[in-house]
Write an enzyme that holds these catalytic residues in place. Structure first.
Site, PDB file in Angstrom:
ATOM      1  N   GLY A   7       0.871  -1.185  -0.118  1.00  0.00           N
ATOM      2  CA  GLY A   7      -0.013  -0.065  -0.036  1.00  0.00           C
ATOM      3  C   GLY A   7       0.756   1.353  -0.101  1.00  0.00           C
ATOM      4  O   GLY A   7       1.233   1.905   1.026  1.00  0.00           O
ATOM      5  N   LYS A 183      -6.243   4.928  20.067  1.00  0.00           N
ATOM      6  CA  LYS A 183      -6.234   5.615  18.774  1.00  0.00           C
ATOM      7  C   LYS A 183      -7.699   5.737  18.277  1.00  0.00           C
ATOM      8  O   LYS A 183      -8.229   6.659  17.330  1.00  0.00           O
ATOM      9  CB  LYS A 183      -5.367   4.946  17.856  1.00  0.00           C
ATOM     10  CG  LYS A 183      -5.186   5.646  16.424  1.00  0.00           C
ATOM     11  CD  LYS A 183      -4.201   5.116  15.646  1.00  0.00           C
ATOM     12  CE  LYS A 183      -3.995   5.879  14.345  1.00  0.00           C
ATOM     13  NZ  LYS A 183      -2.999   5.004  13.465  1.00  0.00           N
ATOM     14  N   GLU A 251      -5.661  18.685   8.375  1.00  0.00           N
ATOM     15  CA  GLU A 251      -6.909  18.028   7.988  1.00  0.00           C
ATOM     16  C   GLU A 251      -6.839  16.833   8.020  1.00  0.00           C
ATOM     17  O   GLU A 251      -5.957  15.969   7.826  1.00  0.00           O
ATOM     18  CB  GLU A 251      -7.316  18.561   6.381  1.00  0.00           C
ATOM     19  CG  GLU A 251      -7.289  19.942   6.081  1.00  0.00           C
ATOM     20  CD  GLU A 251      -7.508  20.035   4.593  1.00  0.00           C
ATOM     21  OE1 GLU A 251      -7.314  19.169   3.782  1.00  0.00           O
ATOM     22  OE2 GLU A 251      -7.860  21.303   4.219  1.00  0.00           O
TER      23      GLU A 251
END
Length: 309
Positions: A7, A183, A251
């Site tokens: 990935g 998390k 963001e």
């Protein structure tokens, strides 16, 4: 150590680049064109915190690979496909370094090797083909998922990260689960709210944004405890506050996904909370609402089936 990074998005490219700087490591990135072709032709350029170019091996074919470690960094909705492709190869261990929860179970279903869980606060954005911006350093935590006693393998992976000058901690099975739930609380609070409101993370550091942090954290903590993980409300609320403060100008990944019209990872963040809460009879109305709102946005744009949110 031979390492496959499955990935080559933002985090995958950054970790692949950092690990490839170590002469003793052999790194292969699995990704898509045109990124893979650019890396093959000109190397992988890192900018930001440090600037350098490395030349890891690259491929668009994730099948029949072999390595000491496969580091999985795909979006959560691609984990099933990644696991199926990895299962055609041979690895001593696989470690998920992804958002949300549930990825480890998916990998373990397909792979006949120890599966580790990981979490990181390193920041990265892939700027374009062959280039990734390293936006911030943080830490990496790894620990055994399945089997729970794979501590030795986790230590080896930790040492491989440390050799690349990454700030790394190795937890036992209980410790990594607490880390992942903390998390998850941060992601559940920060990602959908900033995406829906179109604001940077720092907007949750003061009212009215901060008013959402406590109820979301409380719901996640209650669900974690019902799932057998010892974590309290204050701990999860503090985890959210720390992330908001540390990433105030950023963001969120879900905000970026929505801005770009892409499917989000809400299913393994708020959706995971909702599903585990349903199993244990825990009421999580805020997480359910956030999941439904993001799912509605995705369904309206053909990014998911209308009845799968």
């Amino acid at each position: 150590m031979d390492i496959v990074v499955f990935g080559a998005g933002s985090i995958g490219s950054l970790f692949g680049a950092l690990l490839a700087r170590v002469p003793e490591h052999s790194v292969t990135l699995v990704g898509r064109d045109p990124h893979v072709s650019a890396v093959r032709d000109s190397g992988l350029r890192v900018t930001g915190v440090d600037e350098f170019v490395v030349r890891p091996a690259v491929t668009t074919d994730g099948t029949r690979l072999s390595a000491d470690l496969a580091l999985v960094t795909v979006k959560a909705f691609d984990t099933e496909t990644a696991a199926e492709e990895l299962a055609t190869g041979a690895f001593r261990a696989v470690c998920s370094l992804q958002n949300g929860m549930g990825n480890e179970e998916t990998l373990a279903r397909h792979l006949d090797c120890p599966v580790l869980a990981g979490t990181t606060s390193y920041g990265a954005v892939r700027e374009g083909p062959g280039e990734v911006a390293w936006n911030g350093s943080g830490d990496v935590v790894v620990g055994p998922w399945d089997p729970r006693d794979a501590d030795g393998v986790a230590e080896e992976v930790g040492e491989a990260f440390a050799a690349a000058d990454l700030s790394v901690a190795v937890e036992d099975a209980d410790g990594i689960r607490r880390r992942l739930w903390r998390k998850l609380a941060a992601n559940a609070a920060v990602n959908p709210t900033t995406a829906l409101a179109r604001v940077e993370n720092g907007a949750l550091g003061e009212p009215p944004g901060s008013d959402l942090v406590e109820p979301i954290a409380r719901e996640v903590a209650a669900t974690a405890r019902a799932s057998g993980v010892d974590i309290d409300d204050e701990e999860t609320a503090a985890a959210v506050e720390e992330v908001v403060a540390a990433t105030a100008a950023n963001e969120s990944s879900m905000y970026r996904d929505i801005e770009r019209g892409r499917r989000t990872e809400v299913d393994v963040i708020n959706g995971y909370v909702v599903e585990r809460a349903r199993e244990h009879g825990v009421d999580v109305p805020v997480n359910r609402t956030l999941r439904t709102l993001i799912g509605t946005w995705e369904a309206a744009r053909g990014l998911r089936e209308p009845d799968s949110s």
